[in-house]
Design a protein around this motif. Structure first.
Motif, short mmCIF file in Angstrom:
data_model
loop_
_atom_site.label_atom_id
_atom_site.label_comp_id
_atom_site.label_asym_id
_atom_site.label_seq_id
_atom_site.Cartn_x
_atom_site.Cartn_y
_atom_site.Cartn_z
N PHE A 1 0.87 -1.55 0.15
CA PHE A 1 0.02 -0.05 0.17
C PHE A 1 0.76 1.53 -0.40
CE2 PHE A 1 -2.45 -3.04 2.61
CZ PHE A 1 -3.09 -3.14 1.29
N ASP A 2 0.35 2.36 -0.69
CA ASP A 2 0.73 3.48 -0.73
C ASP A 2 -0.11 5.04 -0.44
OD1 ASP A 2 2.11 5.82 -2.38
OD2 ASP A 2 3.75 5.15 -1.44
N ALA A 3 0.21 5.33 0.05
CA ALA A 3 -0.37 7.00 0.92
C ALA A 3 -1.33 7.69 -0.61
CB ALA A 3 0.06 7.55 1.24
N GLU A 4 -0.07 7.52 -1.79
CA GLU A 4 -0.48 8.37 -3.24
C GLU A 4 -1.39 7.46 -3.48
OE1 GLU A 4 0.71 11.32 -4.18
OE2 GLU A 4 2.05 12.17 -2.65
N THR A 5 -1.07 6.40 -3.69
CA THR A 5 -1.50 5.86 -4.89
C THR A 5 -3.25 4.89 -4.35
OG1 THR A 5 -0.26 3.64 -4.28
CG2 THR A 5 -0.32 5.60 -6.52
N THR A 6 -2.78 3.93 -3.61
CA THR A 6 -3.92 2.97 -2.70
C THR A 6 -4.73 3.59 -1.69
OG1 THR A 6 -2.57 1.86 -1.57
CG2 THR A 6 -2.67 0.41 -3.64
N GLY A 7 -4.12 4.39 -1.29
CA GLY A 7 -4.00 4.59 0.66
C GLY A 7 -3.24 3.54 1.03
N ILE A 8 -3.09 4.03 3.21
CA ILE A 8 -2.63 2.64 3.44
C ILE A 8 -3.51 2.60 4.16
CG2 ILE A 8 -0.94 1.97 4.98
CD1 ILE A 8 0.91 4.41 3.63
N PRO A 9 -4.04 1.36 4.70
CA PRO A 9 -5.73 0.45 5.46
C PRO A 9 -5.19 1.42 6.88
CG PRO A 9 -4.60 -0.78 4.30
CD PRO A 9 -4.00 0.02 4.14
N ALA A 10 -6.66 1.79 7.17
CA ALA A 10 -6.09 2.06 9.21
C ALA A 10 -5.12 1.69 10.14
CB ALA A 10 -7.21 3.04 9.09
N ILE A 11 -5.78 -0.35 9.84
CA ILE A 11 -5.08 -1.24 11.08
C ILE A 11 -3.63 -0.80 10.26
CG2 ILE A 11 -5.87 -2.96 9.80
CD1 ILE A 11 -6.53 -3.77 12.39
N SER A 12 -3.22 -0.69 9.47
CA SER A 12 -1.43 -1.55 9.06
C SER A 12 -0.65 -0.27 9.43
CB SER A 12 -1.93 -1.28 7.15
OG SER A 12 -2.82 -2.85 7.02
N VAL A 13 -1.19 0.93 9.40
CA VAL A 13 -0.76 2.15 9.32
C VAL A 13 1.00 2.29 10.98
CG1 VAL A 13 0.45 5.02 9.86
CG2 VAL A 13 -1.58 4.08 8.15
N MET A 14 -0.34 1.76 11.50
CA MET A 14 0.36 1.20 13.54
C MET A 14 0.51 0.14 13.89
SD MET A 14 0.41 5.12 14.96
CE MET A 14 -1.63 5.63 14.13
N VAL A 15 -0.83 0.04 13.69
CA VAL A 15 -1.52 -1.71 14.24
C VAL A 15 -0.93 -2.58 14.28
CG1 VAL A 15 -3.67 -2.89 15.49
CG2 VAL A 15 -3.67 -0.40 14.83
#
Length: 367
Positions: free
Chosen positions: A110-124
């Motif tokens: 995932f990428d913030a610019e294209t797909t967006g990063i799933p909420a649970i994937s950023v820190m959890v």
């Protein structure tokens, strides 16, 4: 999971059985943020008998996930898998705090610019594994099949699923930095859960807030809301940018320069006031939790007497304070040093102490 059981309870109105997962060893670590809670999460994660859930309710702040209205498995997964607009925007604009772990993964889908990063994937998920994408896929396949039920039951099922994936630990500990204000919702959703209030002396905590991008945004968001005649920053929309001066308006857009936040002069006492207001409000909310289900942990005392405080913490959570865990945790804490506020200029320190005094008085009474 070691303490999880499954109960089949009849649901007469719908004439079907609903599976509910019950976990009795659930603890929430709450605080103001910038109070040593990230270090505590890392220590808890070392313990072999604890499933450490990191920054869950910062990642997924939606009110619905702690409400009573039932959600289907797919609806629940939607909250977990949709990118958090705020964190995704911060990543895209290069304002990435150390708590954001996903972007450090060498291989990531995932990428913030294209797909967006799933909420649970950023820190959890990256807190639990070096392969968060595979874990994300495993959870997606399971969670979307779950029945319609209370969000709290979905959370408990999720903790049980993660526990089974990571060795069936005896306890679950969730820690979110700025979470003390959500204690009533957490307690309502999980009435048997325990709460650890981790706190740090106000002046040092305020100095740390002043050096963190997300906390610097808070007074700026309030300034924007006031400028637009709004009661709360939550009412701000991109359309309000037209009412704001050029040094604030870009922050409501999809692209901005982080220097607008880093370089803005914000008096240090603004962060003392933020800390005090959060503490005073949070302590009142903690009073709604039965005394036997809550305890307080001072960050400074943890640094001064780590073994004593870690043993007390483990016993409160309901796990053994293993010698190996104590040694590893004490070594991890060795770099922590209080006293950042004492290095301020005299006039700044005076105003900071004054702004922190309501919170310090509230803490003194509450302990």
């Amino acid at each position: 999971m070691g303490t999880a059981t499954r109960e089949a309870t009849s649901c007469p109105s719908e004439k079907r059985e609903e599976v509910r997962v019950v976990n009795q060893k659930l603890t929430f670590v709450v605080g103001t943020g910038r109070c040593g809670s990230t270090a505590l999460s890392q220590i808890i994660n070392i313990h072999p008998d604890v499933l450490s859930i990191n920054e869950l309710f910062a990642s997924i702040p939606d009110a619905e996930v702690l409400d009573e209205a039932p959600l289907s498995g797919s609806e629940f997964w939607g909250f977990l898998s949709r990118p958090n607009v705020v964190t995704n925007s911060m990543i895209k604009n290069g304002a990435i705090p150390p708590e954001f772990l996903y972007h450090r993964m060498p291989k990531r889908r995932f990428d913030a610019e294209t797909t967006g990063i799933p909420a649970i994937s950023v820190m959890v998920l990256p807190h639990l594994t070096d392969d968060p994408d595979t874990l994300f896929d495993e959870l997606a396949a399971e969670v979307t099949t779950w029945p319609t039920r209370r969000p709290a039951d979905h959370w408990t099922a999720l903790f049980a699923t993660l526990g089974a994936r990571f060795g069936n630990p005896e306890a679950v500990v969730e820690r979110t930095g700025l979470s003390i204000g959500r204690v009533p919702e957490m307690h309502r959703a999980f009435p048997e859960a325990r709460f650890v209030h981790l706190y740090r002396q106000g002046p040092d905590c305020a100095v740390s807030m002043s050096r963190h991008f997300s906390f610097r945004m808070i007074p700026m968001l309030w300034e924007m809301a006031t400028h637009c005649g709004l009661e709360t920053p939550r009412q701000l929309t991109p359309q309000h940018a037209a009412q704001l001066p050029p040094d604030l308006a870009p922050l409501l857009s999809d692209a901005y320069d982080p220097a607008l936040v880093w370089d803005r002069p914000i008096p240090i006492d603004a962060f003392g006031t933020l800390w005090s207001e959060t503490i005073v409000d949070g302590l009142k909310k903690l009073d709604g939790v039965p005394a036997e289900q809550r305890t307080a942990l001072s960050y400074e005392t943890l640094l001064e007497e780590p073994e004593k405080e870690l043993i007390r913490l483990a016993e409160f959570i309901g796990v053994e304070p293993h010698r190996d865990w104590l040694d590893a945790s004490i070594a991890h804490l060795d770099g922590g040093r209080p006293g950042a506020a004492s290095k301020l200029a005299e006039d700044e320190l005076t105003s900071l102490l004054e702004s922190c005094s309501p919170g310090m008085r509230a803490l003194a009474v509450h302990q």
